[in-house]
Scaffold this active site. Structure first.
Site, PDB file in Angstrom:
ATOM      1  N   ASP A 162       0.830  -1.205   0.000  1.00 27.23           N
ATOM      2  CA  ASP A 162       0.000   0.000   0.000  1.00 27.23           C
ATOM      3  C   ASP A 162       0.867   1.259   0.000  1.00 27.23           C
ATOM      4  OD1 ASP A 162      -2.260   1.535   0.058  1.00 27.23           O
ATOM      5  OD2 ASP A 162      -2.636   1.304   2.190  1.00 27.23           O
ATOM      6  N   ASN A 216      -9.891  -2.192  -7.059  1.00 24.25           N
ATOM      7  CA  ASN A 216      -9.019  -1.289  -7.812  1.00 24.25           C
ATOM      8  C   ASN A 216      -9.504  -1.024  -9.236  1.00 24.25           C
ATOM      9  OD1 ASN A 216      -5.992  -2.590  -6.252  1.00 24.25           O
ATOM     10  ND2 ASN A 216      -7.260  -0.859  -5.665  1.00 24.25           N
TER      11      ASN A 216
END
Length: 258
Positions: free
Chosen positions: A31, A79
């Site tokens: 991340d 995503n």
């Protein structure tokens, strides 16, 4: 900076001596690429490429430290909501990395098997072609495993496993009365037989596991290490600190078992 470069190797050795129990399987939530790019004042696509460079380093460190399996949360089903230009840049980067595996001498020398986990039906054909080629080229290897989670969602993974089991029940290949946790695990990730996760690492200063490997990680009570650095800034020291958390957990188990 010079002082830091001198101290870090010493601290790495100190941390390494503290780790007696090495996790067999580490899962990483990578991340912070976009936030790192913003902080550096560069395009998001550059941030993702910086993150990919970090991934290369981490894979080398993990192998050096004796980790047999590493699973990378590269791209989630959520995503897909990102804008088209970012998706295109990401898929191009993924294709490059999978194609590079075909000529990577480290992969051949160390017998590293590469596998994708996730929903293949969501990916473009040219990316799937690159993934299939990398998987086929490394299929015979079994010393180390790199599992790349693309188009992955934990609940989606369990739903697909349930459908597969139900289909085999319908065909008479599975007796419903014999279904147990091992049955489910055999049907996760297209039967890739990925072992339980010992340690989850999440970068980017976010304290959640984001629907990542819920059966193999949360279901097996893996150790979890959250850290502040964005993924492109992740260091070997951070990896060793995470491994120390796993080691501490294993030592506690030994004491309580005794």
């Amino acid at each position: 900076m010079r002082l830091r470069s001198g101290i870090e190797p010493l601290y790495e050795r100190y941390l390494r001596r503290q780790v007696r129990h090495v996790p067999r399987h580490i899962a990483v939530i990578q991340d912070g690429n976009r936030r790192y790019a913003q902080k550096q004042g560069v395009n998001t696509s550059i941030g993702h490429r910086m993150g990919a460079d970090t991934t290369e380093r981490v894979l080398n460190w993990a192998q050096e430290l004796g980790v047999q399996q590493i699973t990378l949360y590269t791209f989630s089903t959520e995503n897909f909501r990102r804008d088209e230009s970012e998706l295109e840049a990401l898929f191009t980067l993924f294709k490059e990395k999978f194609r590079a595996i075909l000529d990577d001498e480290r992969v051949k020398k160390n017998h590293i098997r590469v596998r994708m986990i996730g929903d293949r039906s969501l990916l473009p054909a040219d990316l799937l072609e690159a993934i299939d080629a990398a998987e086929e080229a490394t299929r015979q290897y079994s010393n180390y495993f790199i599992n790349v989670a693309i188009a992955y969602g934990g609940r989606n993974e369990i739903v697909h496993a349930a459908r597969s089991i139900l289909e085999k029940v319908r065909q008479g290949a599975i007796d419903p009365d014999t279904i147990d946790p091992a049955t489910v695990e055999r049907h996760l990730n297209r039967g890739a037989l990925i072992p339980p996760v010992d340690l989850i690492i999440r970068t980017g200063n976010d304290y959640r596991t984001s629907n990542f490997l819920p059966w193999l990680a949360n279901g097996h009570e893996s150790a979890v290490y959250f850290c502040a650095p964005y993924w492109p800034a992740f260091r070997k020291i951070d990896l060793l600190r995470a491994m120390r958390v796993f080691d501490q957990r294993m030592r506690l188990k030994e004491r309580t078992a005794g």
